[in-house]
Scaffold this active site. Structure first.
Site, PDB file in Angstrom:
ATOM      1  CD  GLU A 214      -3.068  -0.925   0.262  1.00  0.00           C
ATOM      2  OE1 GLU A 214      -3.157   0.038  -0.117  1.00  0.00           O
ATOM      3  OE2 GLU A 214      -3.526  -2.175   0.017  1.00  0.00           O
ATOM      4  CB  CYS A 248      -1.400   7.375   1.302  1.00  0.00           C
ATOM      5  SG  CYS A 248      -2.811   6.752   1.843  1.00  0.00           S
TER       6      CYS A 248
HETATM    7  P1  NAD Z   1       7.751   4.925   7.498  1.00  0.00           P
HETATM    8  O1  NAD Z   1       8.937   5.949   7.584  1.00  0.00           O
HETATM    9  O2  NAD Z   1       6.972   5.120   9.053  1.00  0.00           O
HETATM   10  O3  NAD Z   1       8.083   3.634   6.728  1.00  0.00           O
HETATM   11  C1  NAD Z   1       7.006   2.828   6.789  1.00  0.00           C
HETATM   12  C2  NAD Z   1       7.599   1.290   7.542  1.00  0.00           C
HETATM   13  O4  NAD Z   1       8.682   0.822   7.101  1.00  0.00           O
HETATM   14  C3  NAD Z   1       7.856   1.570   9.066  1.00  0.00           C
HETATM   15  O5  NAD Z   1       7.211   0.630   9.864  1.00  0.00           O
HETATM   16  C4  NAD Z   1       9.258   1.465   9.042  1.00  0.00           C
HETATM   17  O6  NAD Z   1       9.966   0.969  10.154  1.00  0.00           O
HETATM   18  C5  NAD Z   1       9.765   0.751   7.913  1.00  0.00           C
HETATM   19  N1  NAD Z   1      10.899   0.941   7.339  1.00  0.00           N
HETATM   20  C6  NAD Z   1      11.559   1.803   7.142  1.00  0.00           C
HETATM   21  N2  NAD Z   1      12.757   1.830   6.664  1.00  0.00           N
HETATM   22  C7  NAD Z   1      12.923   0.448   6.257  1.00  0.00           C
HETATM   23  C8  NAD Z   1      13.913  -0.411   5.924  1.00  0.00           C
HETATM   24  N3  NAD Z   1      15.172   0.252   5.340  1.00  0.00           N
HETATM   25  N4  NAD Z   1      13.763  -1.590   5.843  1.00  0.00           N
HETATM   26  C9  NAD Z   1      12.693  -2.244   6.353  1.00  0.00           C
HETATM   27  N5  NAD Z   1      11.715  -1.208   6.737  1.00  0.00           N
HETATM   28  C10 NAD Z   1      11.993  -0.241   6.761  1.00  0.00           C
HETATM   29  O7  NAD Z   1       6.584   5.620   6.835  1.00  0.00           O
HETATM   30  P2  NAD Z   1       6.575   6.177   5.093  1.00  0.00           P
HETATM   31  O8  NAD Z   1       7.165   5.493   4.361  1.00  0.00           O
HETATM   32  O9  NAD Z   1       7.413   7.615   5.387  1.00  0.00           O
HETATM   33  O10 NAD Z   1       5.312   6.507   5.085  1.00  0.00           O
HETATM   34  C11 NAD Z   1       4.658   7.573   4.290  1.00  0.00           C
HETATM   35  C12 NAD Z   1       4.600   7.091   2.739  1.00  0.00           C
HETATM   36  O11 NAD Z   1       3.604   5.709   2.870  1.00  0.00           O
HETATM   37  C13 NAD Z   1       3.856   7.895   1.809  1.00  0.00           C
HETATM   38  O12 NAD Z   1       4.466   7.836   0.438  1.00  0.00           O
HETATM   39  C14 NAD Z   1       2.602   7.470   1.913  1.00  0.00           C
HETATM   40  O13 NAD Z   1       1.801   7.931   0.462  1.00  0.00           O
HETATM   41  C15 NAD Z   1       2.377   6.192   1.810  1.00  0.00           C
HETATM   42  N6  NAD Z   1       1.305   5.616   2.556  1.00  0.00           N
HETATM   43  C16 NAD Z   1       0.423   4.965   1.996  1.00  0.00           C
HETATM   44  C17 NAD Z   1      -0.824   4.646   2.461  1.00  0.00           C
HETATM   45  C18 NAD Z   1      -1.627   3.508   1.561  1.00  0.00           C
HETATM   46  O14 NAD Z   1      -2.462   3.112   2.219  1.00  0.00           O
HETATM   47  N7  NAD Z   1      -1.513   3.299   0.368  1.00  0.00           N
HETATM   48  C19 NAD Z   1      -1.092   4.912   3.724  1.00  0.00           C
HETATM   49  C20 NAD Z   1      -0.305   5.664   4.226  1.00  0.00           C
HETATM   50  C21 NAD Z   1       1.056   6.399   3.607  1.00  0.00           C
END
Ligand code: NAD
Length: 468
Positions: A214, A248
């Site tokens: 997602e 998102c």
């Molecule tokens: P985040 O930084 O919290 O990362 C998401 C998860 O990935 C966390 O649990 C984090 O610990 C893990 N993570 C981070 N780096 C990692 C690595 N190198 N290896 C393994 N796991 C790792 O959140 P984010 O990614 O900044 O979230 C924002 C993004 O998510 C935006 O692009 C947003 O559009 C997208 N998003 C999508 C949805 C959806 O439902 N489609 C919902 C919310 C956010």
């Protein structure tokens, strides 16, 4: 915090042992765990609201409705419909096999991992969990370290309410997630950004583990002069400024015809002031950016185009003002990556064809918004663009309809959930043939291949195909 007493990999093995015991597949267990999750939310509303206020400056009412209320209503719908959603579905068995029955039966996938982000840290942790439990899986969830108060609170509450062997929470950041990714999961459900999604998918590939991704991206908005521009501005101000733009499916940028731009800016000024007053920095209703790094990233985007609303940021207070930029060009920095903050660029285009060509030159978005009363324009967007979802004359509300799939396409994601789809995401649809006693014609295609069988099987094909 019982969930943290064991290492991430030990938590994964513990969850697998619980699944192997067979109890998570039982209907009673699924229903009890869903009821317990509902109770967790019902009992701890104030603590959850306080955690989100601390992590994101989120107004308690937004937490009550979007984080807690939406999950509780997903649980209610799931409890009500679970028997219907999970009952075997008969299909027609071909004549040559009769007497026989054929059906599909949903089976839990096994032991699954859910990794969530910080922007809706309760909703995005628990919505997939509802589906995983309802489908009868053992689960490990990994909340985001960037919403630490919410993560700590959930780590405390999970073992107090849920089956702590089968539904486990592992806190942590990259190291802990990397360790979890070494385990041969039966499914990984990841919500977050596309860069990390590639790491998740590569780790999953080592075990041929299926994934749901997602993700996000830039969700475009089209507005032409046939639209109700004032209504569009209301939907845009709400969609862009809720959670300070860290959503998102938030409208990322606007493509508008020249005649629309002045009235749109005027209406946005009015709607923004109505929602957050003349000084949004002083408004308790307006959220904060998750951390100082993201404030600096957003401040770096404020130089594009001409600022007509806002433009201020405060690093210390994690504040970025509701901002509208007009006369932005396709090449400006604000048009390159997902903004994920309260900044709305407006790019003027000649017509819908130019807008569609631009949208189709970029990654397929998670959401697309189209404000128009013209049937030909609406049809053009529906038929000539692709996106996870599309809303005509609204923003974001498509995500609240449980009968609709929630998910992306291409770079905005793989797979979709909510409602019945959530149960299916975490289930295997098993094909079941039950051959009943009695004569049948399947042998007609078995060796030896006599002349009579050749004549019969090479004749005109009628209806159902033969066995493979
Ligand atoms: P985040 O930084 O919290 O990362 C998401 C998860 O990935 C966390 O649990 C984090 O610990 C893990 N993570 C981070 N780096 C990692 C690595 N190198 N290896 C393994 N796991 C790792 O959140 P984010 O990614 O900044 O979230 C924002 C993004 O998510 C935006 O692009 C947003 O559009 C997208 N998003 C999508 C949805 C959806 O439902 N489609 C919902 C919310 C956010």
């Amino acid at each position: 915090m019982a969930a943290q007493e064991v290492s991430p990999i030990a938590a994964a093995h513990g969850a697998r042992a619980a699944f192997t015991s067979g109890r998570t597949a039982e209907t009673r267990w699924r229903r009890d765990q869903l009821a317990a999750l509902d109770l967790l939310l019902a009992d701890n509303g104030s603590a959850i609201e306080a955690a989100l206020q601390s992590d994101l400056g989120k107004h308690p009412l937004e937490t009550h409705t979007i984080e807690i209320g939406s999950v509780r209503s997903e649980i209610a719908v799931t409890l009500k419909s679970l028997a219907e959603w999970t009952k075997p579905r008969e299909v027609v068995a071909p004549d040559y096999l009769l007497p026989a029955t054929a059906s599909t039966v949903l089976q839990p996938l096994g032991t699954v991992l859910i990794i969530s982000p910080w922007n809706y840290p309760v909703h995005l942790l628990l919505m997939p969990l509802v589906g995983a439990i309802a489908a009868g899986n053992a689960v490990v969830v990994k909340p985001s370290e960037l919403a630490p108060q919410t993560s700590h609170l959930m780590a405390k509450l999970f073992p107090a309410y849920l089956d702590s062997d089968a539904v486990r929470l592992v806190e942590g950041a990259v190291d802990e997630t990397t360790e979890l990714l070494e385990f041969p999961w039966d499914h990984i459900f990841y919500t977050g950004n596309g860069t990390v999604a590639k790491i998740i998918m590569a780790a999953a590939a080592k075990h041929l583990t299926p994934v749901t991704l997602e993700l996000g991206g830039k969700s475009p908005v089209w507005i032409d002069e046939s639209a109700d521009v004032d209504a569009a501005a209301g939907w845009l101000a709400w969609g862009k400024l809720l959670n300070a733009g860290q959503t998102c499916i938030a409208p990322d940028y606007v493509l508008a015809t020249p005649a629309v731009v002045d009235p749109l800016v005027e209406a946005l000024v009015r709607h923004t002031a109505e929602m957050y007053g003349d000084d949004p920095h002083a408004s308790a209703d307006f959220g904060r950016i998750v951390n100082a790094r993201h404030v600096d990233r957003l401040a770096g985007l404020l130089g594009s185009g001409v600022t007509v609303i806002g433009g201020q940021s405060d690093h210390e207070d994690r504040f970025v003002a509701p901002t509208v930029l007009r006369d932005v060009t396709f090449d400006d920095p604000v048009m390159s990556d997902e903004i994920f903050g309260p900044i709305l660029p407006i790019v003027t285009v000649a017509d819908a064809d130019e807008a569609i060509a631009f949208i189709n030159s970029r990654d397929k978005p998670l959401a697309l918004y189209c404000f128009t009363e013209r049937t030909d324009v609406r049809t053009a967007f529906l038929e000539r663009t692709a996106s996870g979802g599309i809303a005509i004359n609204a923003t974001m509300a498509q995500a609240g309809i449980d009968g609709l799939p929630f998910g992306g396409v291409g770079a905005s994601g793989t797979g979709a959930y909510h409602g019945e789809r959530s149960v299916r995401v975490f289930s295997h649809e098993r094909a079941v043939l039950h051959k009943l006693d009695g004569p049948h014609h399947a042998q007609a295609s078995w060796a030896p291949y006599t002349d009579e069988k050749q004549r019969m099987l090479r004749g005109p094909v009628s209806g159902a195909s033969q066995e493979p």
